[in-house]
Design a protein around this motif. Structure first.
Motif, PDB file in Angstrom:
ATOM      1  N   ARG A  23       0.820  -1.214  -0.163  1.00 36.19           N
ATOM      2  CA  ARG A  23       0.043   0.037  -0.013  1.00 36.19           C
ATOM      3  C   ARG A  23       0.754   1.449  -0.133  1.00 36.19           C
ATOM      4  O   ARG A  23       0.603   2.122  -0.814  1.00 36.19           O
ATOM      5  CB  ARG A  23      -0.993   0.094   0.947  1.00 36.19           C
ATOM      6  N   LYS A  24       1.825   1.303   0.852  1.00 39.80           N
ATOM      7  CA  LYS A  24       2.564   2.424   0.843  1.00 39.80           C
ATOM      8  C   LYS A  24       3.404   2.862  -0.360  1.00 39.80           C
ATOM      9  O   LYS A  24       3.636   3.978  -0.876  1.00 39.80           O
ATOM     10  CB  LYS A  24       3.686   2.559   2.136  1.00 39.80           C
ATOM     11  N   ASN A  25       3.837   1.712  -1.150  1.00 38.69           N
ATOM     12  CA  ASN A  25       4.476   1.929  -2.376  1.00 38.69           C
ATOM     13  C   ASN A  25       3.302   2.608  -3.299  1.00 38.69           C
ATOM     14  O   ASN A  25       3.775   3.503  -3.995  1.00 38.69           O
ATOM     15  CB  ASN A  25       4.918   0.758  -3.007  1.00 38.69           C
ATOM     16  N   ILE A  26       2.120   2.385  -3.425  1.00 41.19           N
ATOM     17  CA  ILE A  26       1.182   2.726  -4.150  1.00 41.19           C
ATOM     18  C   ILE A  26       0.740   3.987  -3.855  1.00 41.19           C
ATOM     19  O   ILE A  26       0.462   5.220  -4.641  1.00 41.19           O
ATOM     20  CB  ILE A  26      -0.058   1.798  -4.088  1.00 41.19           C
ATOM     21  N   GLU A  27       0.835   4.441  -2.598  1.00 39.45           N
ATOM     22  CA  GLU A  27       0.549   5.815  -1.962  1.00 39.45           C
ATOM     23  C   GLU A  27       1.629   6.827  -2.176  1.00 39.45           C
ATOM     24  O   GLU A  27       1.236   7.906  -1.987  1.00 39.45           O
ATOM     25  CB  GLU A  27       0.051   5.745  -0.580  1.00 39.45           C
ATOM     26  N   LEU A  40      -1.738  15.375  -2.080  1.00 35.88           N
ATOM     27  CA  LEU A  40      -3.064  15.256  -2.214  1.00 35.88           C
ATOM     28  C   LEU A  40      -3.507  14.956  -0.619  1.00 35.88           C
ATOM     29  O   LEU A  40      -2.975  14.474   0.079  1.00 35.88           O
ATOM     30  CB  LEU A  40      -3.516  14.022  -2.946  1.00 35.88           C
ATOM     31  N   PRO A  41      -4.950  15.286  -0.290  1.00 36.58           N
ATOM     32  CA  PRO A  41      -5.328  15.082   1.050  1.00 36.58           C
ATOM     33  C   PRO A  41      -5.389  13.370   1.255  1.00 36.58           C
ATOM     34  O   PRO A  41      -5.415  12.610   0.483  1.00 36.58           O
ATOM     35  CB  PRO A  41      -6.829  15.647   0.913  1.00 36.58           C
ATOM     36  N   LYS A  42      -5.034  13.286   2.675  1.00 34.60           N
ATOM     37  CA  LYS A  42      -4.831  12.049   3.258  1.00 34.60           C
ATOM     38  C   LYS A  42      -5.887  10.871   2.719  1.00 34.60           C
ATOM     39  O   LYS A  42      -5.773   9.791   2.250  1.00 34.60           O
ATOM     40  CB  LYS A  42      -4.675  11.884   4.704  1.00 34.60           C
ATOM     41  N   LYS A  43      -7.165  11.683   2.818  1.00 31.27           N
ATOM     42  CA  LYS A  43      -8.330  10.771   2.422  1.00 31.27           C
ATOM     43  C   LYS A  43      -8.343  10.354   1.078  1.00 31.27           C
ATOM     44  O   LYS A  43      -8.814   9.133   0.664  1.00 31.27           O
ATOM     45  CB  LYS A  43      -9.648  11.750   2.734  1.00 31.27           C
ATOM     46  N   ASP A  44      -8.133  11.369   0.193  1.00 27.95           N
ATOM     47  CA  ASP A  44      -7.906  10.977  -1.483  1.00 27.95           C
ATOM     48  C   ASP A  44      -6.772   9.957  -1.565  1.00 27.95           C
ATOM     49  O   ASP A  44      -7.036   8.957  -2.361  1.00 27.95           O
ATOM     50  CB  ASP A  44      -7.610  12.194  -2.058  1.00 27.95           C
ATOM     51  N   ILE A  45      -5.614  10.086  -0.876  1.00 29.37           N
ATOM     52  CA  ILE A  45      -4.493   9.042  -0.973  1.00 29.37           C
ATOM     53  C   ILE A  45      -4.960   7.727  -0.741  1.00 29.37           C
ATOM     54  O   ILE A  45      -4.786   6.608  -1.442  1.00 29.37           O
ATOM     55  CB  ILE A  45      -3.388   9.627  -0.200  1.00 29.37           C
ATOM     56  N   THR A  46      -5.670   7.574   0.270  1.00 30.90           N
ATOM     57  CA  THR A  46      -6.305   6.266   0.783  1.00 30.90           C
ATOM     58  C   THR A  46      -7.160   5.760  -0.262  1.00 30.90           C
ATOM     59  O   THR A  46      -6.958   4.523  -0.470  1.00 30.90           O
ATOM     60  CB  THR A  46      -6.834   6.501   2.233  1.00 30.90           C
ATOM     61  N   GLU A  47      -8.248   6.385  -0.792  1.00 29.48           N
ATOM     62  CA  GLU A  47      -9.296   6.282  -1.712  1.00 29.48           C
ATOM     63  C   GLU A  47      -8.478   5.513  -2.971  1.00 29.48           C
ATOM     64  O   GLU A  47      -8.777   4.789  -3.613  1.00 29.48           O
ATOM     65  CB  GLU A  47     -10.066   7.021  -2.088  1.00 29.48           C
ATOM     66  N   ILE A  48      -7.323   6.396  -3.594  1.00 30.85           N
ATOM     67  CA  ILE A  48      -6.774   5.990  -4.785  1.00 30.85           C
ATOM     68  C   ILE A  48      -5.912   4.699  -4.607  1.00 30.85           C
ATOM     69  O   ILE A  48      -6.139   4.054  -5.535  1.00 30.85           O
ATOM     70  CB  ILE A  48      -5.940   7.434  -5.168  1.00 30.85           C
ATOM     71  N   ALA A  49      -5.209   4.459  -3.603  1.00 30.05           N
ATOM     72  CA  ALA A  49      -4.519   3.328  -3.041  1.00 30.05           C
ATOM     73  C   ALA A  49      -5.482   2.271  -3.204  1.00 30.05           C
ATOM     74  O   ALA A  49      -5.145   1.244  -3.831  1.00 30.05           O
ATOM     75  CB  ALA A  49      -3.466   3.715  -2.074  1.00 30.05           C
ATOM     76  N   THR A  50      -6.559   2.435  -2.495  1.00 35.56           N
ATOM     77  CA  THR A  50      -7.495   1.153  -2.500  1.00 35.56           C
ATOM     78  C   THR A  50      -8.042   1.124  -3.733  1.00 35.56           C
ATOM     79  O   THR A  50      -8.161  -0.333  -4.080  1.00 35.56           O
ATOM     80  CB  THR A  50      -8.858   1.618  -1.254  1.00 35.56           C
ATOM     81  N   ARG A  89       1.193   1.278  -9.099  1.00 31.61           N
ATOM     82  CA  ARG A  89       2.003   2.675  -8.569  1.00 31.61           C
ATOM     83  C   ARG A  89       1.893   3.798  -9.456  1.00 31.61           C
ATOM     84  O   ARG A  89       1.561   4.917  -9.367  1.00 31.61           O
ATOM     85  CB  ARG A  89       3.260   2.395  -7.755  1.00 31.61           C
ATOM     86  N   VAL A  90       2.138   3.260 -10.730  1.00 25.31           N
ATOM     87  CA  VAL A  90       2.063   4.009 -11.823  1.00 25.31           C
ATOM     88  C   VAL A  90       0.819   4.576 -12.110  1.00 25.31           C
ATOM     89  O   VAL A  90       0.345   5.773 -12.265  1.00 25.31           O
ATOM     90  CB  VAL A  90       2.716   3.525 -12.938  1.00 25.31           C
ATOM     91  N   LEU A  91      -0.339   3.723 -12.158  1.00 24.63           N
ATOM     92  CA  LEU A  91      -1.636   4.220 -12.083  1.00 24.63           C
ATOM     93  C   LEU A  91      -2.382   5.132 -11.134  1.00 24.63           C
ATOM     94  O   LEU A  91      -3.058   6.056 -11.435  1.00 24.63           O
ATOM     95  CB  LEU A  91      -2.549   2.827 -12.225  1.00 24.63           C
ATOM     96  N   ALA A  92      -1.549   4.862 -10.099  1.00 22.62           N
ATOM     97  CA  ALA A  92      -2.090   5.849  -8.866  1.00 22.62           C
ATOM     98  C   ALA A  92      -1.858   7.313  -9.178  1.00 22.62           C
ATOM     99  O   ALA A  92      -2.301   8.041  -8.790  1.00 22.62           O
ATOM    100  CB  ALA A  92      -1.530   5.481  -7.551  1.00 22.62           C
TER     101      ALA A  92
END
Length: 261
Positions: free
Chosen positions: A101-105, A113-123, A154-157
């Protein structure tokens, strides 16, 4: 083959060439490359070893400056790498001490980006590459295929306008490679990504590309372009795999003849 409905132009390359300089005479790697990349394209590039496929990808990524010609993205000259052109390399370039997850974030965090957006994008992208249940594992615990799925996510994120793929499946075993090809097809269709991929595998190019470009031997230039719909047919099929029909086999032989010339 069907006519392709082209989207907006993202990249325009005209009369592009690259010379490598060393202690001896300059070596011309590629020359007279003319290429337009439209939104939604999946371009696969083939050619003999040393024809300049990787050189062309490096120019598009912004890692290498052309010696001659023009390279525009959205009408502006490209002066270096940026997040609009993300690269998936042959060896998964990941941070081994970080979790999946941290690699993708990482990219979204660098964009602040806001933390909420980062979490949603990675998920979202963890789900797309079927790795959500492995999100807390560190990279060194993963198989080669799983690492490449993390690299893809990670690239897609970063949500680049163009995703560049530098033979990302070349080191995988045959079965994992087929599974990854299906995953990439599905993601391309679902996300409407624009992809530029280099490969040595003719079957891979035919099964993934909406456009296949064949390059000549060094100094490389584009000698053939094919518009294909095998990827669309595969995505829409019950099995999700490409149908190997007479047209497919004829195209494969024609491409192999061009590469061997």
């Amino acid at each position: 083959m069907k006519d392709k409905n082209l989207g907006d132009i993202i990249i325009e390359i005209k009369k592009l060439g690259v010379d490598y300089t060393g202690s001896n005479e300059p070596v011309k790697a590629i020359h007279d490359i003319n290429l337009t990349i439209h939104r939604g394209d999946f371009i696969c590039v083939l050619g003999p070893s040393g024809c300049g496929k990787s050189t062309l990808l490096k120019v598009i990524a912004g890692f290498l400056k052309q010696t001659e010609g023009t390279f525009l993205m959205n009408g502006k000259e490209v002066v270096g790498p940026d997040w609009n052109r993300g690269v998936v390399f042959q060896s998964a370039s990941l941070y081994p001490w970080m979790s999946v997850r941290k690699n993708i974030e990482f990219g979204p965090k660098m964009k602040r980006l806001p933390k909420k957006d980062i979490t949603e994008i990675a998920t979202h992208y963890l789900e797309q590459v079927n790795l959500l249940k492995f999100e807390d594992q560190v990279i060194f615990e993963l198989s080669g295929g799983m690492k490449q799925r993390v690299a893809l996510a990670r690239v897609l994120a970063n949500e680049p306008e163009v995703m560049l793929m530098d033979e990302p499946l070349g080191a995988l075993d045959a079965l994992t490679r087929i599974q990854m090809q299906k995953l990439i097809r599905d993601i391309w269709k679902k996300n409407h990504n624009t992809i530029f991929m280099i490969t040595h595998d003719v079957d891979e190019a035919l099964s993934l590309g909406t456009r296949v470009l064949v390059m000549s031997s060094s100094p490389g230039t584009i000698i053939k372009e094919l518009n294909l719909d095998f990827i669309e047919n595969a995505v829409d099929s019950r099995t999700g795999r490409v149908q190997i029909n007479e047209e497919y086999l004829k195209l494969k032989e024609a491409i192999l003849d061009l590469i061997d010339t």
